[in-house]
Design a protein around this motif. Sequence first.
Motif, PDB file in Angstrom:
ATOM      1  N   PRO A   1     -13.797  21.050  34.287  1.00  0.00           N
ATOM      2  CA  PRO A   1     -13.256  20.000  35.168  1.00  0.00           C
ATOM      3  C   PRO A   1     -13.957  18.663  34.940  1.00  0.00           C
ATOM      4  O   PRO A   1     -15.188  18.574  34.978  1.00  0.00           O
ATOM      5  CB  PRO A   1     -13.538  20.542  36.576  1.00  0.00           C
ATOM      6  N   GLY A   2     -13.159  17.635  34.678  1.00  0.00           N
ATOM      7  CA  GLY A   2     -13.693  16.294  34.509  1.00  0.00           C
ATOM      8  C   GLY A   2     -14.497  16.078  33.251  1.00  0.00           C
ATOM      9  O   GLY A   2     -15.253  15.091  33.161  1.00  0.00           O
ATOM     10  N   ALA A   3     -14.337  16.942  32.255  1.00  0.00           N
ATOM     11  CA  ALA A   3     -15.122  16.805  31.021  1.00  0.00           C
ATOM     12  C   ALA A   3     -14.863  15.464  30.358  1.00  0.00           C
ATOM     13  O   ALA A   3     -13.709  15.070  30.145  1.00  0.00           O
ATOM     14  CB  ALA A   3     -14.787  17.939  30.057  1.00  0.00           C
ATOM     15  N   GLY A   4     -15.932  14.757  30.027  1.00  0.00           N
ATOM     16  CA  GLY A   4     -15.786  13.458  29.380  1.00  0.00           C
ATOM     17  C   GLY A   4     -15.957  13.500  27.884  1.00  0.00           C
ATOM     18  O   GLY A   4     -15.577  12.559  27.189  1.00  0.00           O
ATOM     19  N   ASN A   5     -16.507  14.589  27.361  1.00  0.00           N
ATOM     20  CA  ASN A   5     -16.790  14.638  25.933  1.00  0.00           C
ATOM     21  C   ASN A   5     -17.208  16.059  25.537  1.00  0.00           C
ATOM     22  O   ASN A   5     -17.306  16.948  26.391  1.00  0.00           O
ATOM     23  CB  ASN A   5     -17.911  13.656  25.565  1.00  0.00           C
ATOM     24  N   ALA A   6     -17.471  16.238  24.248  1.00  0.00           N
ATOM     25  CA  ALA A   6     -18.087  17.459  23.711  1.00  0.00           C
ATOM     26  C   ALA A   6     -18.940  17.010  22.542  1.00  0.00           C
ATOM     27  O   ALA A   6     -18.421  16.645  21.488  1.00  0.00           O
ATOM     28  CB  ALA A   6     -17.034  18.476  23.270  1.00  0.00           C
ATOM     29  N   TRP A   7     -20.259  17.014  22.745  1.00  0.00           N
ATOM     30  CA  TRP A   7     -21.171  16.425  21.775  1.00  0.00           C
ATOM     31  C   TRP A   7     -22.173  17.448  21.242  1.00  0.00           C
ATOM     32  O   TRP A   7     -22.516  18.425  21.905  1.00  0.00           O
ATOM     33  CB  TRP A   7     -21.960  15.289  22.421  1.00  0.00           C
TER      34      TRP A   7
ATOM     35  N   GLY B   1     -14.075  10.526  26.200  1.00  0.00           N
ATOM     36  CA  GLY B   1     -14.039  10.842  24.777  1.00  0.00           C
ATOM     37  C   GLY B   1     -13.323  12.143  24.470  1.00  0.00           C
ATOM     38  O   GLY B   1     -12.669  12.751  25.321  1.00  0.00           O
ATOM     39  N   SER B   2     -13.466  12.577  23.238  1.00  0.00           N
ATOM     40  CA  SER B   2     -12.842  13.814  22.784  1.00  0.00           C
ATOM     41  C   SER B   2     -13.562  15.018  23.385  1.00  0.00           C
ATOM     42  O   SER B   2     -14.792  15.074  23.409  1.00  0.00           O
ATOM     43  CB  SER B   2     -12.877  13.896  21.264  1.00  0.00           C
ATOM     44  N   THR B   3     -12.799  15.989  23.849  1.00  0.00           N
ATOM     45  CA  THR B   3     -13.367  17.249  24.336  1.00  0.00           C
ATOM     46  C   THR B   3     -13.265  18.349  23.270  1.00  0.00           C
ATOM     47  O   THR B   3     -13.480  19.514  23.562  1.00  0.00           O
ATOM     48  CB  THR B   3     -12.667  17.699  25.628  1.00  0.00           C
ATOM     49  N   SER B   4     -12.929  17.937  22.055  1.00  0.00           N
ATOM     50  CA  SER B   4     -12.777  18.884  20.946  1.00  0.00           C
ATOM     51  C   SER B   4     -13.917  18.756  19.951  1.00  0.00           C
ATOM     52  O   SER B   4     -14.588  17.718  19.864  1.00  0.00           O
ATOM     53  CB  SER B   4     -11.448  18.654  20.221  1.00  0.00           C
ATOM     54  N   LEU B   5     -14.117  19.803  19.178  1.00  0.00           N
ATOM     55  CA  LEU B   5     -15.025  19.811  18.049  1.00  0.00           C
ATOM     56  C   LEU B   5     -14.219  19.917  16.762  1.00  0.00           C
ATOM     57  O   LEU B   5     -13.105  20.446  16.761  1.00  0.00           O
ATOM     58  CB  LEU B   5     -15.996  20.991  18.146  1.00  0.00           C
ATOM     59  N   VAL B   6     -14.776  19.416  15.664  1.00  0.00           N
ATOM     60  CA  VAL B   6     -14.128  19.497  14.358  1.00  0.00           C
ATOM     61  C   VAL B   6     -14.781  20.627  13.571  1.00  0.00           C
ATOM     62  O   VAL B   6     -16.012  20.751  13.555  1.00  0.00           O
ATOM     63  CB  VAL B   6     -14.258  18.173  13.589  1.00  0.00           C
TER      64      VAL B   6
END
Length: 484
Positions: A148-154, A120-125
């Motif tokens: 490393p290997g980040a799948g998301n930022a939730w 998924g997205s590793t960014s925040l809005v």
Amino acid sequence: MSRVLARVSALLAAVLLLSLPPAQLPRAEAAALDPFTGYLMAHFTGESANGEQIYLAHSRDGLTWRDLNNGGPVLLSTLGTRGVRDPSLVRSPAGDRYWIVATDLRIASGTSWSDAANRGSTSLVVWESRDLVNWSAPWLINVAGAIPGAGNAWAPEAIYNQATGDYVVYWATNSARNGVTKHRIWYVRTTDFRTFTTPQLYIERPGGQGIIDTQIVEVANSVGGYRYYRASADGHITIEASNSVLGSWTTLGNLSHLGISNGTGGGNVVEGPMWAQFNGRDEWALWLDQYATGRGYLPITSTNLGSVNNFRTRADYNMGASRKRHGSILNLTAAEESAVLGRWGASTPVNRIQSYTHQDRYVRHANFDVRIDPNVSPAQDAQFRVVPGLAGGAGYVSFESVNYPGYYLRHYAFDFVLAANDGSPVFAADATFRQVAGLGNAAWSSFQSYNYPDRYIRHYNYLLRLDPISDAQGRNDATYRLTS
């Protein structure tokens, strides 16, 4: 001569001050805010077509909530996945700037939870405002890109840290570390929500247990013995305490004695813990989203956060018309409350749009197509709120659906559809019309297109179109009346 030097020195100092980027300007001491009078909740509503956007609700007492903006979204993400969840409302210490930070995620687009968590997205809005009413265009901050290997930022949150004079932004990322892939809480520091430090690990649970949905509340007078308390979804709803945002934390326990968990302990399975202090008193609510049963938020309250045994469940609350998912609550001053309610608090009347040539028929949506029909069922398919035009100025209107808040009548290739507002200038123009005297009867109304002013809304074979009008039949078919 000394006065000249003094003036030159003052001028140079002013030039130097103005040349600094905003984040480097000397911070004024945070003035004590006016007394709080109300509460503002930012939230999303679910995985519907327009549910993963920013919604607002208001409360006077902290327990009874009313949807703002007629239940429709207030801000729309046009970046990244084009959807947002888990919004966090942040106020500067001086109360002169606000931010909303949210997860860049839209499950309604067809994304699976596995893809969202692992690819998924590793960014925040982020949005910014000076007054809680006028908000900037959104931007993305790629906070987890360096993990490393980040799948998301939730599930992001942010809190001002007086010890360092900046904000700590923290969130959950799913990634591999020491051979174990799971969600952990990471953080960065920022002064402007645009530039930020390298991400650092903040919270990790033992073994394979992940953690998500952490939120911190500051207790200025340290009721219960600590200045900060945090609640996290980590199989339980774990409560911890500290006197420093980035210092060591003490585990106080969880809510299993109330029959509440995040899954590991069974019982009432919840997520999205959301803190709020009641105005004018040392009492706090911890709101918990009962997602497993779909019952929405439940408050538990405490007058002493130093022990989990001080929490009790409440039944005297009302969440309003919409289902509210993981968000945050901001206590409002009277000035802030007045501004917010002045912009989004009024309830726009519900109207039907009656045809002049077929007066037993009304404009309605059916499977997102638009036509005129008699005896519309369900009745809300023919009910709209006539709101100020999404484009244009005075005299322009847009038609928002009552049973699909955030959806508007718009023309597409000169045909009419009911569509979710995507926040684009094209959508705004296609959904905006000038209300003029009826072409077929001046006591009624006609609606002239904003971006095609030679065309009007008309029906043809009972279907709504956007057409140029050149004869008497066309003038009659382009004439309507707004009724209750």
